[in-house]
Motif scaffolding. Structure first.
Motif, PDB file in Angstrom:
ATOM      1  N   LEU A 152      87.586  31.014  -5.412  1.00  0.00           N
ATOM      2  CA  LEU A 152      86.695  31.171  -6.563  1.00  0.00           C
ATOM      3  C   LEU A 152      85.923  29.870  -6.784  1.00  0.00           C
ATOM      4  CD1 LEU A 152      89.629  32.687  -8.235  1.00  0.00           C
ATOM      5  CD2 LEU A 152      87.485  33.692  -8.874  1.00  0.00           C
ATOM      6  N   THR A 153      84.706  30.012  -7.221  1.00  0.00           N
ATOM      7  CA  THR A 153      83.939  28.830  -7.601  1.00  0.00           C
ATOM      8  C   THR A 153      84.390  28.393  -8.994  1.00  0.00           C
ATOM      9  OG1 THR A 153      82.186  30.083  -8.677  1.00  0.00           O
ATOM     10  CG2 THR A 153      81.923  29.654  -6.297  1.00  0.00           C
ATOM     11  N   TYR A 154      84.038  27.168  -9.354  1.00  0.00           N
ATOM     12  CA  TYR A 154      84.335  26.714 -10.707  1.00  0.00           C
ATOM     13  C   TYR A 154      83.717  27.663 -11.733  1.00  0.00           C
ATOM     14  CZ  TYR A 154      83.935  24.328 -15.111  1.00  0.00           C
ATOM     15  OH  TYR A 154      83.983  24.060 -16.447  1.00  0.00           O
ATOM     16  N   LYS A 155      82.508  28.116 -11.452  1.00  0.00           N
ATOM     17  CA  LYS A 155      81.812  28.992 -12.394  1.00  0.00           C
ATOM     18  C   LYS A 155      82.483  30.359 -12.534  1.00  0.00           C
ATOM     19  CE  LYS A 155      77.522  26.540 -11.789  1.00  0.00           C
ATOM     20  NZ  LYS A 155      76.148  26.546 -11.320  1.00  0.00           N
ATOM     21  N   GLU A 156      83.329  30.729 -11.581  1.00  0.00           N
ATOM     22  CA  GLU A 156      84.125  31.957 -11.694  1.00  0.00           C
ATOM     23  C   GLU A 156      85.450  31.701 -12.400  1.00  0.00           C
ATOM     24  OE1 GLU A 156      82.727  34.392  -7.723  1.00  0.00           O
ATOM     25  OE2 GLU A 156      84.043  32.658  -7.453  1.00  0.00           O
ATOM     26  N   VAL A 157      85.984  30.488 -12.260  1.00  0.00           N
ATOM     27  CA  VAL A 157      87.254  30.141 -12.891  1.00  0.00           C
ATOM     28  C   VAL A 157      87.068  29.856 -14.383  1.00  0.00           C
ATOM     29  CG1 VAL A 157      89.178  28.489 -12.930  1.00  0.00           C
ATOM     30  CG2 VAL A 157      88.223  29.236 -10.747  1.00  0.00           C
TER      31      VAL A 157
END
Length: 159
Positions: free
Chosen positions: A102-107
């Motif tokens: 996951l990207t940071y923006k998904e986490v």
């Protein structure tokens, strides 16, 4: 789920610089690298997936994802976010645990929508131990990293 080759060398370098000198410029640099990061999070899937001989998940792909949480010595819960396969494999030994890329923006939304149950993320919890508290995640989300007006204290701790 396979994560591919995830490397976060720029993020790890930014963390090292920030640890050496905690100031606004280094915090901004860390956050910029954090926003570009892609992590590996441990999770279990329900129902347990069936995999082909190359480790790919078979079936319709409909699973409930249960992300692992770790608790620090003060009782706060964090999503462990690993910067590469080596860090993940060093920390996670259970066969049934899947790698979720996951990207940071998904986490970040997982933390922000947890109704206070998750207090942030911790990057490479057993080596780097860089906590990113939910307050900072919320600030970054709200300001889209235009400017951070007050110094924010991040903690590096051992688990």
């Amino acid at each position: 789920m396979e994560s591919g080759k995830i490397k976060n060398e720029a993020l790890l370098e930014a963390i090292e610089i920030f640890k050496a000198e905690n100031n606004q410029q280094n915090l901004k640099n860390f956050i910029e690298k954090l926003l570009q990061a892609r992590f590996i999070l441990p999770a279990t899937l329900d129902p347990k997936p069936v995999k082909d001989d190359q480790g790919r998940i078979m079936g319709d792909g409909k699973f409930k994802v249960n992300f692992r949480v770790i608790t620090d010595n003060t009782g706060k819960n964090f999503f462990p976010c690993f910067t590469n396969d080596e860090e993940f494999e060093h920390a996670i030994k259970e066969v049934e645990v899947e790698k979720m890329a996951l990207t940071y923006k998904e986490v970040a939304p997982l933390v922000l929508n947890s109704k206070g149950q998750i207090q942030g993320i911790v990057i490479d919890p057993y080596t780097v131990g860089m906590q990113v508290p939910d307050a900072l995640i919320k600030t970054v989300d709200e300001l889209s990293l235009i400017h951070i007006s007050e110094p924010t204290r991040l903690r590096c701790i051992s688990y």
